[in-house]
Design a protein around this motif. Structure first.
Motif, PDB file in Angstrom:
ATOM      1  N   LEU A 156      -7.254   4.059  -1.379  1.00 38.01           N
ATOM      2  CA  LEU A 156      -6.126   4.678  -1.619  1.00 38.01           C
ATOM      3  C   LEU A 156      -6.253   5.736  -2.867  1.00 38.01           C
ATOM      4  O   LEU A 156      -5.849   6.758  -2.996  1.00 38.01           O
ATOM      5  N   HIS A 160      -6.880   9.960  -3.091  1.00 38.39           N
ATOM      6  CA  HIS A 160      -6.187  10.777  -3.881  1.00 38.39           C
ATOM      7  C   HIS A 160      -6.699  11.194  -5.287  1.00 38.39           C
ATOM      8  O   HIS A 160      -6.032  12.011  -6.107  1.00 38.39           O
ATOM      9  N   GLN A 183       2.285   4.913  -2.773  1.00 36.41           N
ATOM     10  CA  GLN A 183       1.332   5.496  -1.851  1.00 36.41           C
ATOM     11  C   GLN A 183      -0.147   5.146  -2.255  1.00 36.41           C
ATOM     12  O   GLN A 183      -0.989   5.192  -1.481  1.00 36.41           O
ATOM     13  N   VAL A 184      -0.300   4.458  -3.351  1.00 38.79           N
ATOM     14  CA  VAL A 184      -1.665   3.783  -3.506  1.00 38.79           C
ATOM     15  C   VAL A 184      -1.745   2.322  -3.810  1.00 38.79           C
ATOM     16  O   VAL A 184      -2.857   1.830  -4.315  1.00 38.79           O
TER      17      VAL A 184
END
Length: 297
Positions: A156, A160, A183-184
């Protein structure tokens, strides 16, 4: 590194093979010595352990098999001129015993020893919580709890375009540009450890043990002497195992064995009647690795 070094496993009377109590927990930057009974300093030498990393000493109560090693350990800390403060937790109602042990003999006091007496229905210092237990004198059990965190997911991060020092910046700030930490990364529940000595069954035994990854608990008596255990404020191996089962403990460490039983395997057999998880029958100088994290913890 997370590991428990067992220094002694006897109860009131040591034997040829079991020293009085002593347990050294390495938990990342915390190095905690629990219940240093008589002979702890020598047991540490035999185990290849130094006093210099110790950050805390936790004493459950002031019976000799749990505290008579304190003077030697403190004097060694002073002799080695340990540069960081060492905090000592102990029941506040035993202050006179702590004072005697703190300066039991003459020596050059070259270390910063911080007295942090424990009192009340609950005591918290950093990640350490202490709760009162049921014994013949004031006694506390201890629990160490790691806060929940996040586990970074390399795929992840790469998706990004985040790498190098930017990863640390994201962890500290919780956001990097339009990318949030959630998100990561994935949730990583903290791990926990509990230390329960010299007590009859009470609510706080279960509270300390609830959901811990590693539980060190006294199992002084066998079931045949359950009446005696109840009278003097101790547990049987079967009771300790039932606590582990009801509290959803991952690894159970039985210790504090009475010298009256010659066959220690009987403790394990009785515990197996209640708990089908991992059980460790503690032996002097044993090293017990902290259980690996599960997918959820």
């Amino acid at each position: 590194m997370r590991e428990l070094a067992v220094l002694g496993t006897a109860s009131q009377v040591p034997t040829r093979h079991r020293n009085h109590n002593g347990y050294l927990l390495r938990f990342d930057d915390e190095v905690i010595l629990f219940d240093p009974g008589e002979g702890t300093q020598r047991q540490m030498l035999l185990a290849g352990l130094a006093v210099s990393p110790i950050t805390r000493i936790c004493i459950t109560h002031f019976h000799g098999d749990h505290s008579l090693g304190l003077p030697g350990v403190l004097q060694r800390i002073s002799l080695d001129k340990v540069p960081h403060p060492v905090t000592v937790h102990y029941p506040a109602q035993g202050q006179e015993y702590y004072d005697r042990l703190r300066h039991a003999t003459s020596y050059w006091d070259n270390a910063e020893i911080v007295a942090a007496p424990v009192s009340g229905a609950s005591f918290t210092a950093g990640r350490i919580t202490a709760l009162p237990l049921w014994h013949s004198l004031p006694t506390y059990g201890y629990r160490l709890t790691e806060p929940d965190g996040r586990r970074m997911v390399p795929g992840l991060l790469a998706a990004h375009g985040i790498s190098g020092p930017a990863v640390g910046e994201l962890q500290r700030a919780g956001r990097l540009g339009d990318v949030t930490l959630d998100q990561v990364s994935t949730a990583r529940p903290g791990q926990s450890f509990a230390f329960v000595m010299d007590t009859g069954l009470c609510d706080n035994v279960y509270a300390l043990a609830e959901g811990v990854d590693l539980l060190v608990i006294e199992s002084t008596f066998l079931d045949e002497d359950a009446g005696m255990a109840r009278m003097v404020g101790h547990l049987t191996a079967r009771q300790a195992a039932a606590v582990a089962r009801e509290s959803r403990v991952r690894v159970l460490v039985l210790t504090h064995f009475s010298q009256r039983y010659q066959d220690a395997s009987r403790y394990l057999r009785e515990a197996r009647l209640e708990f089908d998880g991992e059980i460790v029958l503690a032996e002097d100088l044993m090293r017990i690795p902290f259980p690996a994290r599960t997918a959820t913890g």
